[in-house]
Write an enzyme that holds these catalytic residues in place. Sequence first.
Site, PDB file in Angstrom:
ATOM      1  N   PRO A 642      -5.222 -22.084 -17.855  1.00  0.00           N
ATOM      2  CA  PRO A 642      -4.203 -22.820 -17.249  1.00  0.00           C
ATOM      3  C   PRO A 642      -2.752 -22.449 -17.757  1.00  0.00           C
ATOM      4  CG  PRO A 642      -5.897 -23.950 -18.111  1.00  0.00           C
ATOM      5  CD  PRO A 642      -6.305 -22.753 -18.430  1.00  0.00           C
ATOM      6  N   THR A 644      -1.549 -19.512 -19.427  1.00  0.00           N
ATOM      7  CA  THR A 644      -0.860 -18.530 -18.930  1.00  0.00           C
ATOM      8  C   THR A 644      -0.721 -18.402 -17.652  1.00  0.00           C
ATOM      9  OG1 THR A 644      -2.926 -17.252 -18.984  1.00  0.00           O
ATOM     10  CG2 THR A 644      -1.596 -17.268 -21.139  1.00  0.00           C
ATOM     11  N   GLN A 648       2.803 -17.691 -15.358  1.00  0.00           N
ATOM     12  CA  GLN A 648       2.787 -16.641 -14.579  1.00  0.00           C
ATOM     13  C   GLN A 648       3.473 -17.304 -13.216  1.00  0.00           C
ATOM     14  OE1 GLN A 648       2.367 -13.584 -15.068  1.00  0.00           O
ATOM     15  NE2 GLN A 648       0.699 -13.188 -14.227  1.00  0.00           N
ATOM     16  N   GLY A 711      -6.054 -12.469  -8.776  1.00  0.00           N
ATOM     17  CA  GLY A 711      -4.828 -12.348  -9.436  1.00  0.00           C
ATOM     18  C   GLY A 711      -3.728 -13.381  -9.254  1.00  0.00           C
ATOM     19  N   GLU A 714       1.684 -12.390  -8.916  1.00  0.00           N
ATOM     20  CA  GLU A 714       2.716 -12.259  -7.641  1.00  0.00           C
ATOM     21  C   GLU A 714       2.993 -13.350  -6.753  1.00  0.00           C
ATOM     22  OE1 GLU A 714       3.176  -7.606  -6.652  1.00  0.00           O
ATOM     23  OE2 GLU A 714       1.138  -8.249  -7.382  1.00  0.00           O
TER      24      GLU A 714
HETATM   25 MO1  MOS Z   1       3.532  -5.369  -8.789  1.00  0.00          MO
HETATM   26  S1  MOS Z   1       5.126  -5.108  -7.825  1.00  0.00           S
HETATM   27  O1  MOS Z   1       2.496  -4.767  -7.350  1.00  0.00           O
HETATM   28  O2  MOS Z   1       4.049  -4.295  -9.972  1.00  0.00           O
END
Ligand code: MOS
Length: 747
Positions: A642, A644, A648, A711, A714
């Site tokens: 939780p 890290t 992110q 993941g 992003e």
């Molecule tokens: Mo990320 S932009 O897929 O490194």
Amino acid sequence: MSTRIVKPGAIGQPFSRVDGRMKVTGEATFAAEYKIENIAHGALVFSHIARGKIKNIDTRSAATAPGVIAVLTHENAPKMKKTAVFGTGSAEPGAASSSILYLNTDEVYFNGQPVAVVVAETLEQAEHAATLVLVDYEEKEAKLSLQAEKPNAILPENILGEPAELKQGDAEKALASARYKVDRIYTTPPFNHNAIELHATLAHWSEDEKSLIVYDATQYVIGVQEMLAKKFSLKKENVRVIGSFVGGGFGGKGNAWAHVSLAVAAAKVVKRPVKLALSRKGTHLSVGGRTPTDQRVALAANDEGDLTSLIHTGFTQTTEHNDFAEQFTFPARHLYKSENIWIRQEVVHLDIVPNTFMRAPGESVGTFALESAIDELAHEMGMDPIELRARNEPDKDPIKDLPFSMRNIKEAYRIGAEMFGWSKRNATPRATRHGQQLIGYGVATAFYPAYQFPAAAKVEIHADGTAIAQSAMHEMGMGSATAQAQNLADELGLPFNKVRFEYGDSIFPEAPVAGGSNSTISVGAAVKAACDKAKKKIHGLVGEDDASPLKGTRFDEVEFYDGGIYRKGDAAKGETYGAILRRFEMDKIEAEGKAGPDEDSQKYSMGSYGAQFCEVCVDDVTGEVRVTRFLGVFDCGRIINPKTASSQWRGGITMGLGMALTEEAMFDARKGRIVNPSLAEYHVPVNLDVPKIEIHFLDIPDPQTPMGAHGIGEIGITGTAAAVANAVFNATGRRIRDLPITLDKLL
Ligand code: MOS
């Protein structure tokens, strides 16, 4: 018979980063910092024209300048082979960012293209001599504007393997006849990654020139290894690429830019190790960023708020030598049900620095347009934007017609609305003010696909009761090494402080690019596969050993915890790894495992989701926008760590605030050269731009993914710019459809 006391595992605990101390004390070594004896320094000469040919290149003054060892140009550089270009859907691995054969051609394809390398004893000497290289060009007309080239746009064969165009029903017809509709153009500017660590490559050939060690600031050591092996006709195993620590990548280090192979070529010529470290300006000139986008989103709804038409089309730019169409329509393919859907992405080819992956490519800019349009439609209808989204929540993937492996987006909104105090929002724009400050609330959906790629890992269990795992994955600030150590600890039943994870080196088992937020589950599955094999080996030893209390057990009758192997349900019948290894006089047990997405994953639509809530204050006189509160509620499967993970998400949201309010790479319209290649002129958010960002996560495991995880690198940036833009509209009544939302647009 004694029963096992079940202790909580390492997964799910907020461990601090295993690399944290090394980074704050300066012990962590980044590519440019490796000390190599007798190293020479390289500097690049960048083209000043956007398109043309080198007529003449005069290196005489540069070659005789103090300290200069060599000047490489297209006339004397070693020949390098063409390799696969990363990210264009080619099955061949590799990391090249473009098919341009730098210094093996007299053609110039973009302003900033490296056309010479000066190698000198010191960096200062190399940089000085680089200014003395005189290049005469035969200039050709360059295509530099996405807007101007729109009539020549082409429909790519695919967008990252998905169709570039999709049609369900007749979306234009449904739009035309709808009672409620919006039909808008949203634009986003070019952006640059601006990782704090600049790009750098150190190349060190062996004396016989058959092998090569490269230290590189990269998100993909295996890709760079493949590329260099091919470019220089070496055996792959004779190329070692090390990228132990990376100071941020954000996609910019996902593929290899010109300096990587040029450092290797220069080292070959001068027969010494060469360091080619780019300046901030050099990075902006020769490393591409995100394409600008020009997106149309049109939505129509019936009286109840059911979408009857969803159109998301538009343009991005790319070049003929990299051909990467950024996937801005991906969110619209998964987020809403609509009777009629039309999706189409076109690209224009320009003579500009090749674009590349950057911080949730596609989803970040795509959600800006889509989630702004949803907000616009909600306003048209007088409906709450959260309610409008909930009403159009699909029960299966609208395009793929597949069930979702996991999707708790409504729950994310429910919790977020509660935490943020959404009910206090006045839906009427300009209705809430404190003195000169207009206050607004906005929401938007965050979305990012859950990708798993093939990966391998090796594990070693040592007689001293510790374990190590290795994989050629990357730690560029995400916390990957910490998350994988937690995974390793739980797989082997060892305490967290007894395990270690090694990464960032191509000598380790192959791992994919640290991109697409795939590392946690890709490498996690490989670690599990390696641990499974190691456990079978351990059991293979004790299962037939007279001295073991586990003699005669089958593998399904044992379990692994407290640093050893035990008969299921009987903690008295077992022994530690250390005891077993010592008895067999072994130092260690090792095993390698591989994993990739299984067939079942094709049966599901797999994504991560989030609900982003934003409060802004906009100065009614100056137009200055301040984000005063931000909350992200995330539905990203089981959370490995939780602490890290929250970091992110906060990082992603911070990048989203930059995208919304401050960031823009500016290119000279006549020359195609970036004009703000510095952190003084390209504004990433700084501390004062970022409010306290609250994070909440649902922690509901995905039954279809390794560890139940997704993941998370992003998704934080996605939806953020739309949440800000929607809040700005609520505050001011002004709808800004062109990022960044600078104050001039609000006056
Ligand atoms: Mo990320 S932009 O897929 O490194």
